[in-house]
Design an enzyme around this catalytic site. Structure first.
Site, short mmCIF file in Angstrom:
data_model
loop_
_atom_site.label_atom_id
_atom_site.label_comp_id
_atom_site.label_asym_id
_atom_site.label_seq_id
_atom_site.Cartn_x
_atom_site.Cartn_y
_atom_site.Cartn_z
N MET A 22 -1.43 -19.93 -3.26
CA MET A 22 -1.09 -18.75 -2.46
C MET A 22 -0.17 -17.83 -3.26
SD MET A 22 -0.95 -19.94 1.49
CE MET A 22 0.69 -20.65 1.48
N GLY A 23 -0.18 -18.00 -4.59
CA GLY A 23 0.64 -17.13 -5.43
C GLY A 23 2.10 -17.53 -5.41
N ASN A 24 2.98 -16.58 -5.82
CA ASN A 24 4.40 -16.86 -6.00
C ASN A 24 4.53 -18.10 -6.91
OD1 ASN A 24 7.16 -16.55 -5.71
ND2 ASN A 24 7.25 -17.75 -3.83
N GLY B 261 5.29 -25.81 -10.99
CA GLY B 261 4.33 -26.78 -10.45
C GLY B 261 2.90 -26.25 -10.56
N HIS B 262 2.71 -24.97 -10.21
CA HIS B 262 1.37 -24.38 -10.32
C HIS B 262 0.92 -24.33 -11.79
CE1 HIS B 262 2.74 -22.24 -6.50
NE2 HIS B 262 1.66 -22.90 -6.13
N GLN C 65 -3.58 -20.37 8.09
CA GLN C 65 -2.81 -21.61 8.06
C GLN C 65 -1.34 -21.41 8.45
OE1 GLN C 65 -3.70 -22.05 3.69
NE2 GLN C 65 -1.63 -22.88 3.60
N ASP D 142 2.43 -31.67 -1.49
CA ASP D 142 1.80 -31.46 -0.18
C ASP D 142 0.83 -32.61 0.04
OD1 ASP D 142 3.03 -28.86 0.36
OD2 ASP D 142 1.84 -28.17 -1.32
N SER E 282 8.94 -25.97 -5.22
CA SER E 282 8.14 -25.39 -4.14
C SER E 282 8.43 -23.90 -4.05
CB SER E 282 8.54 -26.06 -2.82
OG SER E 282 8.18 -25.26 -1.72
N ARG F 294 8.88 -22.33 -1.48
CA ARG F 294 9.87 -22.08 -0.42
C ARG F 294 11.31 -22.35 -0.87
NH1 ARG F 294 5.18 -23.57 2.97
NH2 ARG F 294 4.73 -21.71 4.18
O1 PAF Z 1 -1.02 -25.28 -1.07
C1 PAF Z 1 -1.36 -24.09 -0.97
O2 PAF Z 1 -0.90 -23.24 -1.71
C2 PAF Z 1 -2.36 -23.70 0.11
O3 PAF Z 1 -2.21 -24.46 1.25
C3 PAF Z 1 -3.82 -23.70 -0.37
C4 PAF Z 1 -4.28 -25.09 -0.77
C5 PAF Z 1 -3.97 -22.76 -1.57
C6 PAF Z 1 -4.74 -23.21 0.75
O4 PAF Z 1 -4.40 -21.93 1.17
#
Ligand code: PAF
Length: 277
Positions: A26-28, A32-33, A57, A145, A180, A182
């Protein structure tokens, strides 16, 4: 890196391309990403990352509006990480019809789902759509997650999708806090305090390793400890890794999950443990 905004552009760009490794986000973007992108690159094929803040979501009182939108910084980071394609669709592109066809996963009302009604249906729905658009060979999700990773892996197997879901270990700051998006909401004082969530999870793990088997006592003890420090705990729960249900006596591979509010920020984390007896 090519940046694509529509599913038709994406389809054209990926025509004839195989062994795609896909990192939905979801960007930001944080470390970790980027570590997921690096793992995706090591799989050998091209890497597609998606950035889509999925309204489906988020609950009505959740942080959809204030969720950081940082597309240009994210694009730069992905470029540096060697990502090949960025797919960044609009809400209208992802959800062209007013009525939703929802994927309703099992366990959607448990653990985090008990506190976020509709959340996992929103996650599974968007990820299934993204899987159909990207048609990857691999998809990578962070195990921070844990319930999300578990449900997406289950969905992929249950629906016979030809995709291998890979759960990546949680990236942590030096003091143990799980990385995270957040965490960016925390004040400096809260950031120092935030490490206590992981500490409570480790204390439960250590007690299990010492032979304690009264899960409820351990869960309640951790909740009381954090609540006394000013947190608002949603849950601590010991579950079986294989099913994410309450462990049976012969389940040895367990996971301890926790979610708690620090001020206005909800943090989640988990620790896996293998019992030796
Ligand atoms: O973990 C996230 O960033 C989101 O829940 C995902 C898996 C991209 C789905 O919108």
């Amino acid at each position: 890196m090519r940046v694509l905004h529509s599913s038709s552009e994406l389809r054209t760009a990926l025509q004839g391309v195989s062994d795609v490794a896909f990192v939905p986000t979801m960007g930001n973007l944080h470390d970790g990403h980027i570590s997921l992108v690096s793992q995706a690159k090591r799989l050998g094929g091209p890497v597609v990352t998606s950035i889509f803040i999925n309204p489906l979501q988020f609950g009505p009182s959740e942080d959809f509006e204030r969720y950081p939108r940082t597309l240009s910084a994210d694009t730069e980071r992905l470029e540096q990480a060697g990502c090949d394609f960025l797919f960044a669709p609009s809400v209208a592109e992802m959800y062209p019809y007013p009525q939703r066809f929802l994927v309703q996963p099992p366990l959607a009302d448990e653990l985090c789902g008990a506190f976020r009604p509709g959340h996992f249906a929103g996650v599974c729905t968007v990820v299934l759509k993204l899987f159909n658009m990207v048609a990857p060979r691999y998809a990578l999700f962070g195990k921070k997650d844990y319930q999300q990773w578990f449900l997406l892996d289950s969905m992929t197997r249950e629906l016979n999708l030809p995709i291998q879901v890979i759960g990546a270990e949680t990236e942590r700051a030096e003091d143990g806090l799980a990385i995270s998006s957040r965490n960016g909401y925390l004040t400096a004082t809260q950031r120092t305090e935030a490490t206590f969530l992981f500490q409570q999870l480790r204390e439960i793990r250590d007690a299990l390793n010492r032979g304690e088997r009264d899960f409820e006592k351990l869960e309640q003890g951790a909740s009381h400890s954090l609540n006394r420090r000013g947190w608002r705990v949603d849950y601590f729960s010991v579950r079986a890794q294989a099913t994410l249900l309450a462990p049976k006596p012969d389940d040895k591979k367990l996971v301890i999950l926790g979610a708690a509010w620090l001020g206005n920020t909800r943090l989640i984390d988990n620790v896996e443990v293998t019992l030796l007896d």
